[in-house]
Write a protein that holds these residues in place. Sequence first.
Motif, PDB file in Angstrom:
ATOM      1  N   SER A 213       0.880  -1.171   0.000  1.00 37.20           N
ATOM      2  CA  SER A 213       0.000   0.000   0.000  1.00 37.20           C
ATOM      3  C   SER A 213       0.915   1.218   0.000  1.00 37.20           C
ATOM      4  N   ALA A 214       1.249   1.679  -1.181  1.00 38.15           N
ATOM      5  CA  ALA A 214       2.345   2.625  -1.343  1.00 38.15           C
ATOM      6  C   ALA A 214       2.142   3.916  -0.556  1.00 38.15           C
ATOM      7  N   ASN A 215       0.955   4.496  -0.631  1.00 42.12           N
ATOM      8  CA  ASN A 215       0.733   5.758   0.065  1.00 42.12           C
ATOM      9  C   ASN A 215       0.901   5.611   1.575  1.00 42.12           C
ATOM     10  N   LYS A 216       0.378   4.528   2.115  1.00 43.09           N
ATOM     11  CA  LYS A 216       0.505   4.304   3.555  1.00 43.09           C
ATOM     12  C   LYS A 216       1.955   4.020   3.934  1.00 43.09           C
ATOM     13  N   GLN A 217       2.663   3.290   3.086  1.00 41.25           N
ATOM     14  CA  GLN A 217       4.081   3.046   3.339  1.00 41.25           C
ATOM     15  C   GLN A 217       4.856   4.356   3.349  1.00 41.25           C
ATOM     16  N   LEU A 218       4.545   5.224   2.399  1.00 43.49           N
ATOM     17  CA  LEU A 218       5.208   6.528   2.321  1.00 43.49           C
ATOM     18  C   LEU A 218       4.914   7.353   3.573  1.00 43.49           C
ATOM     19  N   LEU A 219       3.671   7.384   3.975  1.00 44.15           N
ATOM     20  CA  LEU A 219       3.287   8.157   5.159  1.00 44.15           C
ATOM     21  C   LEU A 219       3.992   7.628   6.404  1.00 44.15           C
ATOM     22  N   ASP A 220       4.065   6.308   6.534  1.00 48.48           N
ATOM     23  CA  ASP A 220       4.754   5.703   7.675  1.00 48.48           C
ATOM     24  C   ASP A 220       6.231   6.075   7.662  1.00 48.48           C
ATOM     25  N   PHE A 221       6.833   6.045   6.477  1.00 44.99           N
ATOM     26  CA  PHE A 221       8.243   6.417   6.357  1.00 44.99           C
ATOM     27  C   PHE A 221       8.468   7.863   6.784  1.00 44.99           C
ATOM     28  N   ILE A 222       7.630   8.780   6.307  1.00 46.02           N
ATOM     29  CA  ILE A 222       7.813  10.200   6.627  1.00 46.02           C
ATOM     30  C   ILE A 222       7.607  10.447   8.119  1.00 46.02           C
ATOM     31  N   ARG A 223       6.587   9.792   8.693  1.00 38.26           N
ATOM     32  CA  ARG A 223       6.338   9.978  10.123  1.00 38.26           C
ATOM     33  C   ARG A 223       7.462   9.393  10.969  1.00 38.26           C
ATOM     34  N   THR A 224       8.084   8.331  10.477  1.00 35.60           N
ATOM     35  CA  THR A 224       9.130   7.664  11.245  1.00 35.60           C
ATOM     36  C   THR A 224      10.480   8.339  11.077  1.00 35.60           C
ATOM     37  N   GLU A 225      10.829   8.685   9.842  1.00 32.52           N
ATOM     38  CA  GLU A 225      12.173   9.170   9.568  1.00 32.52           C
ATOM     39  C   GLU A 225      12.242  10.595   9.046  1.00 32.52           C
ATOM     40  N   GLY A 226      11.102  11.182   8.737  1.00 35.05           N
ATOM     41  CA  GLY A 226      11.096  12.561   8.267  1.00 35.05           C
ATOM     42  C   GLY A 226      11.026  13.537   9.419  1.00 35.05           C
ATOM     43  N   VAL A 227      11.883  13.322  10.418  1.00 32.13           N
ATOM     44  CA  VAL A 227      11.867  14.136  11.638  1.00 32.13           C
ATOM     45  C   VAL A 227      13.307  14.459  12.033  1.00 32.13           C
ATOM     46  N   VAL A 228      13.563  15.717  12.369  1.00 33.41           N
ATOM     47  CA  VAL A 228      14.866  16.142  12.872  1.00 33.41           C
ATOM     48  C   VAL A 228      14.631  17.002  14.117  1.00 33.41           C
ATOM     49  N   ASP A 229      15.295  16.645  15.209  1.00 30.28           N
ATOM     50  CA  ASP A 229      15.115  17.363  16.478  1.00 30.28           C
ATOM     51  C   ASP A 229      13.641  17.448  16.860  1.00 30.28           C
ATOM     52  N   GLY A 230      12.888  16.393  16.543  1.00 33.04           N
ATOM     53  CA  GLY A 230      11.481  16.348  16.903  1.00 33.04           C
ATOM     54  C   GLY A 230      10.566  17.140  15.995  1.00 33.04           C
ATOM     55  N   GLU A 231      11.121  17.797  14.981  1.00 37.05           N
ATOM     56  CA  GLU A 231      10.336  18.609  14.069  1.00 37.05           C
ATOM     57  C   GLU A 231      10.311  17.977  12.676  1.00 37.05           C
ATOM     58  N   PRO A 232       9.226  18.232  11.890  1.00 34.53           N
ATOM     59  CA  PRO A 232       9.165  17.676  10.528  1.00 34.53           C
ATOM     60  C   PRO A 232      10.366  18.112   9.692  1.00 34.53           C
ATOM     61  N   ALA A 254      -3.633  15.646   3.775  1.00 36.77           N
ATOM     62  CA  ALA A 254      -4.790  15.253   4.573  1.00 36.77           C
ATOM     63  C   ALA A 254      -4.390  14.502   5.837  1.00 36.77           C
ATOM     64  N   ASN A 255      -3.149  13.993   5.850  1.00 37.18           N
ATOM     65  CA  ASN A 255      -2.660  13.254   7.013  1.00 37.18           C
ATOM     66  C   ASN A 255      -1.607  14.042   7.804  1.00 37.18           C
ATOM     67  N   GLY A 256      -1.671  15.351   7.679  1.00 34.94           N
ATOM     68  CA  GLY A 256      -0.856  16.203   8.538  1.00 34.94           C
ATOM     69  C   GLY A 256       0.537  16.526   8.061  1.00 34.94           C
ATOM     70  N   VAL A 257       0.890  16.121   6.841  1.00 37.57           N
ATOM     71  CA  VAL A 257       2.220  16.438   6.297  1.00 37.57           C
ATOM     72  C   VAL A 257       2.129  17.740   5.506  1.00 37.57           C
ATOM     73  N   ASN A 258       3.095  18.624   5.684  1.00 41.17           N
ATOM     74  CA  ASN A 258       3.129  19.894   4.957  1.00 41.17           C
ATOM     75  C   ASN A 258       3.616  19.630   3.539  1.00 41.17           C
ATOM     76  N   ALA A 259       2.732  19.053   2.709  1.00 39.25           N
ATOM     77  CA  ALA A 259       3.107  18.589   1.369  1.00 39.25           C
ATOM     78  C   ALA A 259       2.450  19.440   0.288  1.00 39.25           C
ATOM     79  N   VAL A 260       3.207  19.705  -0.783  1.00 35.21           N
ATOM     80  CA  VAL A 260       2.710  20.481  -1.919  1.00 35.21           C
ATOM     81  C   VAL A 260       3.155  19.808  -3.211  1.00 35.21           C
ATOM     82  N   PRO A 261       2.326  19.892  -4.266  1.00 32.53           N
ATOM     83  CA  PRO A 261       2.691  19.259  -5.546  1.00 32.53           C
ATOM     84  C   PRO A 261       3.531  20.182  -6.424  1.00 32.53           C
TER      85      PRO A 261
END
Length: 610
Positions: A213-232, A254-261
């Motif tokens: 489930s690519a989108n969910k995998q991506l979201l999990d990756f960003i939430r897990t590793e897209g963080v520095v010093d506790g910030e996005p 829609a899932n809280g990531v500051n994402a733009v196309p």
Amino acid sequence: MSDQYEVLRNVFGYDDFRGDQDQIVSHVIGGGDAVVLMPTGGGKSLCYQVPALVREGCAVVVSPLIALMADQVGALQQLGVRAAYLNSTQFPEDRAEVERAYLAGELDLIYIAPERLSQRGTREFLARGRLALIAIDEAHCVSQWGHDFRPDYLALGELAEIWPDVPRIALTATATRRTHEELTSRLHLENARHFVSSFDRPNITYRIEPKASANKQLLDFIRTEGVVDGEPATGIVYALSRKSVEKIAEFLAANGVNAVPYHAGLDRRVREDTLHRFLREDGIVVVATIAFGMGIDKPDVRFVAHIDLPKSIEGYYQETGRAGRDGLPSVAWMAYGLADVMNQRRLIDQSDGDAAHRRVQSQLLDAMLALCETPTCRRQQLLGYFDQQIEPCGNCDTCLAPPATWDGTVPAQKLLSTVFRLDREFNRSAYGAGHLIDILLGADNARIQQQGHTRLSTYGIGTELDGSGWRSVVRQLVALGIIVPHGDYGVLRLTEKAAPVLRGEQTVMLREDVKATPRVRKASRPVSAAPDLSDEDRNLFEVLRRWRAGVAKEAGAPAFTVFSNKTLEEIAAVKPSSRDELLGVSGIGQAKLDNYGDQVLEILAEFESA
């Protein structure tokens, strides 16, 4: 200035050149031509910026990045360099002022797009001034077999005849031997000196996982590793189609990531605003087609993710190289599945190129598949593609969590036999992976019944694997070239490599699909922008970062053009107490000392007295 070391120290604030920089700079200052292959973040720009300030005249920098020229020039102007650009975004009066300054000898560097430089009027205008050198950035764009061909680059070879006494330097971060040879030939740099650095980026963790489930995998990756010093953290997500870009950006937002196309179909003003935000804001994630990213100097991109399979290793390396330019830990993540292979094969089959072109594109895809399916070190596979050999890196998914391999000969024979028997018994082999897997699993659906495929001797003999397991088998057999997708619907056909497998003459070893474990994520996740500082020094670092953000916002410039994180980290650790001591900090030259030195010293004094 007459000395390259004086320029390096006083303008750029560095005490020493890195790697081949010193040799390249000396060679170009002496009037020699050069071809430079150096990884993203390796310091290519200094290789022409320093000679431009030492040699008499103005350097012309050929860049395909009109949207970035203002920021590139702004960063140089922060250093006190007399830089400008000419492109279609300027008002006529602005272009006229740049032209006047060039002819008056008041510029050190001028950035021009290849489209403009190919015009007769531009060349005649430049001939009226004095050229110090010509730098051709992103030189791989001249290669028709590369991943980012730009037709206007082909005309740049004529510069050798127009200005035979002006040194030329061609630079790129990605080039196979073939691309290297082609750019050398097309740019008429046969007599140039070649400098090839290691392409290794040891701070980047490479990870590829099976797409479920690519989108969910991506979201999990960003939430897990897209963080520095506790910030996005700031990141880039690549997708192949504009539609996918917009859907993924919408899902992430829609899932809280500051994402733009970002893609070429969006309004120009929207794209410019996105690029502006990306360069100036922290924690933004740009979801883009490959049109985004080339030439972006933002140093603190913490991750690059691919939600679709790239077309080539060259493109993949170029895109992942946009992460971690500051040398801090960063991640290159990809979700890859069988459908990606089918889509790529279909695009190749439908391309307008001739048979030779399609054959080359297939070879590029085969190399990409080999990287995805390797059970050994990914970095070894990646650098091996560029003819560079290293030991296992210890910082990719296959090193951190080595996948098990298993003897997949019997399952491979079952699948290949199904394809063979459909062709022999039903006079048709044109079925996709889904139908073949249904046959092996003994599925009882309408299509199986209508076509009489329950009569096949292979019907229902593959229940030792589930659907996911069989898709992995199919995917790896495609990567091995034993079967090949064909046509619009991705039907599978046998190749000549299938015969020895069917006869039992060849063993087929396959890798077990594994997902990244928490141990791998913990090992690869960047957690701090200043990992080597003590808690007290990190507090000072954060004070300096907030000050830098305010200065950058007021100037309308990216924060890293004021001071890099590395420079702020050194200030926080050393705590200079005078302008002379501040001038000794890496990344602080005379212009930045004059612009910001007193403010920094005031911050340090207040922090020490608090």
